[in-house]
Design a protein around this motif. Structure first.
Motif, short mmCIF file in Angstrom:
data_model
loop_
_atom_site.label_atom_id
_atom_site.label_comp_id
_atom_site.label_asym_id
_atom_site.label_seq_id
_atom_site.Cartn_x
_atom_site.Cartn_y
_atom_site.Cartn_z
N ARG A 103 44.34 72.75 -23.40
CA ARG A 103 43.16 72.90 -22.53
C ARG A 103 42.01 73.59 -23.23
O ARG A 103 40.96 73.81 -22.63
CB ARG A 103 43.53 73.67 -21.26
CG ARG A 103 44.19 72.74 -20.28
CD ARG A 103 45.36 73.40 -19.57
NE ARG A 103 46.25 72.35 -19.10
CZ ARG A 103 47.42 72.06 -19.69
NH1 ARG A 103 47.83 72.75 -20.72
NH2 ARG A 103 48.16 71.09 -19.23
N PHE A 157 46.33 81.48 -26.38
CA PHE A 157 45.41 80.33 -26.30
C PHE A 157 46.21 79.06 -26.05
O PHE A 157 47.25 78.84 -26.69
CB PHE A 157 44.66 80.22 -27.64
CG PHE A 157 43.64 79.12 -27.69
CD1 PHE A 157 42.42 79.27 -27.03
CD2 PHE A 157 43.89 77.96 -28.40
CE1 PHE A 157 41.47 78.25 -27.09
CE2 PHE A 157 42.94 76.94 -28.46
CZ PHE A 157 41.72 77.10 -27.80
N ARG A 195 40.44 87.57 -24.83
CA ARG A 195 39.48 86.67 -24.17
C ARG A 195 39.86 86.49 -22.71
O ARG A 195 41.04 86.22 -22.43
CB ARG A 195 39.62 85.31 -24.84
CG ARG A 195 38.33 84.65 -25.21
CD ARG A 195 38.64 83.18 -25.41
NE ARG A 195 38.47 82.85 -26.80
CZ ARG A 195 38.49 81.59 -27.24
NH1 ARG A 195 38.73 80.59 -26.42
NH2 ARG A 195 38.30 81.34 -28.49
N GLY A 196 38.88 86.59 -21.81
CA GLY A 196 39.13 86.30 -20.39
C GLY A 196 39.62 87.50 -19.62
O GLY A 196 39.98 88.54 -20.19
N LYS A 226 47.00 78.02 -14.27
CA LYS A 226 48.02 78.74 -15.06
C LYS A 226 49.40 78.50 -14.43
O LYS A 226 50.37 78.23 -15.12
CB LYS A 226 47.74 80.25 -15.14
CG LYS A 226 48.82 80.97 -15.95
CD LYS A 226 48.76 82.49 -16.00
CE LYS A 226 50.02 83.03 -16.68
NZ LYS A 226 50.24 84.46 -16.60
N MET A 254 41.58 76.64 -23.89
CA MET A 254 41.18 77.86 -23.18
C MET A 254 42.23 78.94 -23.36
O MET A 254 43.42 78.64 -23.56
CB MET A 254 41.04 77.57 -21.68
CG MET A 254 39.71 76.93 -21.31
SD MET A 254 39.74 76.41 -19.60
CE MET A 254 38.99 77.81 -18.84
N GLU A 311 41.64 83.00 -19.24
CA GLU A 311 40.42 82.30 -18.79
C GLU A 311 40.75 81.21 -17.77
O GLU A 311 39.85 80.64 -17.16
CB GLU A 311 39.72 81.64 -19.98
CG GLU A 311 39.21 82.62 -21.00
CD GLU A 311 38.58 81.91 -22.20
OE1 GLU A 311 37.42 82.19 -22.49
OE2 GLU A 311 39.28 81.08 -22.83
N LEU A 312 42.03 80.91 -17.63
CA LEU A 312 42.43 79.82 -16.74
C LEU A 312 42.38 80.27 -15.29
O LEU A 312 42.71 81.41 -14.96
CB LEU A 312 43.87 79.38 -17.06
CG LEU A 312 44.15 78.78 -18.43
CD1 LEU A 312 45.63 78.52 -18.59
CD2 LEU A 312 43.35 77.48 -18.59
#
Ligand SMILES: O=P(O)(O)OP(=O)(O)OP(=O)(O)OC[C@H]1O[C@@H](n2cnc3c(O)ncnc32)[C@H](O)[C@@H]1O
Ligand SMILES: [Mg+2]
Length: 205
Positions: free
Chosen positions: A169, A165, A153-154, A181, A171, A175-176
């Motif tokens: 958060r 993950f 993801r991301g 991060k 997320m 994705e951060l």
């Protein structure tokens, strides 16, 4: 009076670490140079702990360049795999630094593990040696708790970020926003812990 500037060699070949550590340092008193700028090859990572490997890397780069060096040894420890890939995160799928193969192997190993049991943490140990024989290295560790996703993801970050993950958060690490991060990650925490001692060392030198 101009503040002294310190050249610090990053004892790493990982471009993601260089980007993050430059951002994190963000200090005009420290110039962070990749070891490749000095033609330094990778150290052999023969240690049995993150601390040992961070020191081995820093010592190798300090010896080769005659400059202070920063070693970063990090990895992902997954509870359902008894802490693997851990120290061997970069070499998990055999080759070195192939993130796609490492991620594929990790997801396969966790295929039948339910969400609640997919807990994991990123660990980062940073070590600074002022010179190759420095008997009093600066050392700091940071840990980031999370869980392994069942699919990537991301698009941000590097390495295992797409499958990590952050429950706090809600997320994925990839994705951060980079600045976020840096604030919460294993590397961000380790550097925050090291920073004052590093600046004090510059003032003394
Ligand atoms: O040894 P150097 O040259 O520093 O580079 P490396 O990539 O081999 O680095 P390590 O030996 O410390 O192995 C760390 C592994 O953990 C991964 N890793 C470390 N920090 C990470 C982060 O913030 N996000 C995602 N993956 C990370 C990284 O991709 C590697 O597979
Ligand atoms: Mg390595």
């Amino acid at each position: 009076m101009t503040a002294a500037r310190m050249k610090l060699v990053l004892a790493s070949s990982n471009a993601g670490k260089l980007v993050e550590l430059r951002d994190l340092l963000g200090d005009a008193r420290i110039e962070l140079h990749a070891q490749s700028e000095f033609g330094v090859e990778d150290a052999e990572e023969t240690g049995l702990t993150f601390v040992e490997n961070a020191l081995l890397k820093a010592r190798h780069a300090a010896r080769a360049t005659g400059l202070p060096a920063l070693g970063d040894d990090s990895g992902l420890c997954v509870d359902a795999l008894d802490g693997a890939p851990g120290l061997y995160s970069a070499r998990y799928a055999g080759g070195h630094g192939d993130s796609a193969a490492n991620i594929a192997k990790l997801l396969a190993a966790l295929r039948d593990v339910p969400e609640a049991a997919r807990t994991a943490r990123f660990v980062c140990v940073l070590a600074v040696l002022r010179h190759a024989e420095d008997p009093q290295p600066l050392i700091a560790e940071g840990v980031w708790e999370g869980r392994i996703l069942d699919a990537p993801r991301g698009r941000g970050g590097f390495g295992y970020d797409p499958v990590f993950f952050d429950p706090a958060r809600a997320m994925g690490a990839a994705e951060l926003d980079a600045a976020l991060k840096h604030r919460i990650s294993h590397r961000g925490i380790a550097l925050a812990r090291l920073r004052d001692a590093l600046l004090a060392a510059i003032r003394r030198s």
